[in-house]
Design a protein around this motif. Structure first.
Motif, PDB file in Angstrom:
ATOM      1  N   GLN A   1     -14.033  26.852 -50.687  1.00 49.37           N
ATOM      2  CA  GLN A   1     -13.309  25.993 -49.753  1.00 49.37           C
ATOM      3  C   GLN A   1     -12.104  26.691 -49.143  1.00 49.37           C
ATOM      4  OE1 GLN A   1     -12.101  21.971 -50.653  1.00 49.37           O
ATOM      5  NE2 GLN A   1     -13.799  21.682 -52.064  1.00 49.37           N
ATOM      6  N   ILE A   2     -11.916  26.494 -47.822  1.00 48.78           N
ATOM      7  CA  ILE A   2     -10.671  26.857 -47.148  1.00 48.78           C
ATOM      8  C   ILE A   2     -10.167  25.606 -46.423  1.00 48.78           C
ATOM      9  CG2 ILE A   2      -9.544  28.311 -45.426  1.00 48.78           C
ATOM     10  CD1 ILE A   2     -11.442  30.503 -45.990  1.00 48.78           C
ATOM     11  N   PRO A   3      -9.385  24.758 -47.115  1.00 51.56           N
ATOM     12  CA  PRO A   3      -8.772  23.620 -46.423  1.00 51.56           C
ATOM     13  C   PRO A   3      -7.585  24.108 -45.587  1.00 51.56           C
ATOM     14  CG  PRO A   3      -8.670  23.398 -48.830  1.00 51.56           C
ATOM     15  CD  PRO A   3      -9.049  24.800 -48.523  1.00 51.56           C
ATOM     16  N   ILE A   4      -7.405  23.528 -44.422  1.00 49.69           N
ATOM     17  CA  ILE A   4      -6.285  23.884 -43.547  1.00 49.69           C
ATOM     18  C   ILE A   4      -5.405  22.657 -43.389  1.00 49.69           C
ATOM     19  CG2 ILE A   4      -5.633  24.659 -41.228  1.00 49.69           C
ATOM     20  CD1 ILE A   4      -8.366  26.032 -41.072  1.00 49.69           C
ATOM     21  N   LEU A   5      -4.092  22.844 -43.525  1.00 50.51           N
ATOM     22  CA  LEU A   5      -3.185  21.722 -43.320  1.00 50.51           C
ATOM     23  C   LEU A   5      -1.967  22.190 -42.536  1.00 50.51           C
ATOM     24  CD1 LEU A   5      -0.587  22.021 -45.531  1.00 50.51           C
ATOM     25  CD2 LEU A   5      -2.458  21.547 -47.105  1.00 50.51           C
ATOM     26  N   THR A   6      -1.463  21.299 -41.690  1.00 55.53           N
ATOM     27  CA  THR A   6      -0.237  21.573 -40.934  1.00 55.53           C
ATOM     28  C   THR A   6       0.911  20.901 -41.668  1.00 55.53           C
ATOM     29  OG1 THR A   6      -0.759  19.680 -39.520  1.00 55.53           O
ATOM     30  CG2 THR A   6      -1.342  21.845 -38.697  1.00 55.53           C
TER      31      THR A   6
END
Length: 475
Positions: A308-313
């Motif tokens: 998994q590569i979750p992206i969050l700002t």
């Protein structure tokens, strides 16, 4: 199947109805409006005589005269290997104009927790083609490694680059582990709450580069119901688990933007009148995020893997905000997208100093990549950190007050950003190219400064002419 016309309240994305029989948690619901429209929903809370239903397509048009039907099953994702190359909405319905999906199976989107005893330790390298990740914060199969970014930063471009370039190197596939032979690579891309413009950019890039052929794309747009965002990552991960553990794929799952997902949780929590936790987010957000992130991994006896590569700002670029804070507790490191590097034109603007991959040491080394990977990475970290400290000192005393050694570390920091981190979004570097570039940069420094590398490796790889070139350029 019983049908009720007992809706008592509509609050935001929630519908409350009276029932006279037990209703299961997460049970799928159909709501038919007076004008004949049918909406899908899911039981969010079930108590004696009353249920709370979250409606995926929005509650507009639903009133007390609407009919509620409980289907007696939880939400399931229709899965098949033919999903590769398809584009679906956030609820798993095709939106690419292609044929209807003929599933091989229908799997509960909540998924089954991996028995910790059956988990296989992640230690096989995934090559992203991005030097700042491969060289300094290596991704391994079965890991969950988030990208911490901020509003307006190019995290989407980095995500697309990884989706295009990520692969299991041939030496990995043909290694001694017979279980890995014949395993293919696939990408599951789950977008939550993105704009139509971003969605168009994603699709144009997938189609232009041919990455769509090995990908399944789930699209939940900003104007889609927020409740659907709570389903989208589960649909994506269910598809990933099917491809990995039933069809032996190595699957990379990219989820963007987890901040939008958490905002949807907060909206639902407010509609349910829950007691809020930190900054108004639900107190159970840690558990909810863990249910998603912990679906990454490998299982003993199975050839496939889910990475998994979750992206969050980060709101306000604040890494102490509950979303990045809780994510950091659950995952095995983080990749930081830096605003200052982005303003300098560095692509991708990855700041390697606060970035971390906790499983990196297990995914590199002899037999996996280059045996000097760990030493080169450690030395570049140390040299770049020293160069960063010297930049602060230069602002006070000026560069002329520094020693020749200090000036070389300053030059190293500049070239590290300009040549190692900077590579553009269309350049795909192999791990060998990345390590060779690292040796080029380290050869700027005096041999005695390379105190984290084995002397035999220095004798084999140190470029004597590199230091002379730097000195000539400085003169």
């Amino acid at each position: 199947m019983k049908e009720y016309q007992t809706i008592t309240e509509i609050s935001g994305p929630l519908v409350f109805a009276e029932v006279d029989e037990p209703v299961g948690y997460d049970e799928v619901v159909e709501i038919e409006t007076p004008n004949g429209d049918t909406r899908r929903g899911q039981v969010l809370e079930s108590s004696e005589g009353v249920v709370a239903i979250q409606v995926f397509e929005g509650t507009g048009g639903i009133d007390r005269n609407s009919s509620v039907r409980f289907l007696g099953e939880t939400m399931k994702m229709p899965v098949t290997e033919d999903l590769l190359g398809r584009v679906l909405d956030g609820s798993g319905n095709p939106i690419d104009g292609g044929p209807e999906i003929v599933p091989d199976d229908r799997i509960d989107i909540v998924g089954k927790a991996i028995n910790p005893y059956a988990r296989e330790y992640p230690e096989e390298f995934i090559q992203t083609g991005v030097s700042a990740i491969d060289g300094m914060n290596t991704l391994v199969r079965g890991q969950k490694l988030p990208i911490f970014s901020g509003s307006g930063l190019p995290h989407n471009e980095l995500a697309l680059q990884i989706a295009r370039q990520a692969t299991v190197p041939e030496e990995e596939e043909s290694g001694d582990d017979d279980d890995d032979e014949g395993s293919e690579f696939a990408v599951i891309f789950g977008a939550m709450g993105i704009t139509q413009e971003e969605a168009n950019e994603f699709m144009q890039d997938f189609e232009r580069t041919g990455a769509l052929e090995r990908s399944v794309v789930f699209m939940n747009l900003a104007d889609d119901p927020a409740v659907e965002r709570t389903v989208t990552p589960r649909m994506a991960l269910t598809t990933a688990e099917y491809l990995a553990f039933e069809k032996d794929y190595h699957v990379l799952v990219i989820l963007t933007d987890m901040t939008n997902y958490c905002e949807a949780l907060r909206e639902i929590g407010a509609a349910r009148e829950e007691v809020p936790g930190r900054r108004g987010y639900p107190g159970y957000m840690y558990t909810d995020l863990a249910q998603l992130y912990e679906r990454a991994g490998r299982i003993e006896g199975r050839e496939g893997s889910v990475t998994q590569i979750p992206i969050l700002t980060m709101p306000g670029d604040d890494d102490t905000h509950p979303i990045p804070d809780l994510t950091g507790y659950i995952t095995e490191g983080q990749i930081y997208v830096d605003r200052d590097l982005n303003s300098q034109g560095v692509q991708p603007p990855v700041n390697v100093l606060p970035s971390l991959s906790r499983l990196m040491d297990d995914g590199i080394g002899e037999g996996l990549t280059r045996e000097d990977h760990a030493d080169v990475s450690d030395q570049m970290y140390a040299a770049y950190a020293e160069g960063e400290d010297l930049r602060d000192l230069v602002n006070i005393v000026g560069r002329e007050a520094l020693s020749e050694r200090d000036n070389k570390f300053l030059d190293f920091a500049d070239r590290f950003e300009e040549e190692f981190v900077q590579q553009g979004y269309d350049t795909d570097r192999s791990i060998d190219d990345t390590i060779e570039l690292g040796w080029d940069l380290l050869s700027m420094l005096p041999k005695e400064a390379l105190n984290r590398i084995d002397e035999d490796l220095i004798a084999e790889h140190y470029r004597e002419d590199e230091g002379e070139t730097v000195e000539a350029t400085a003169d």
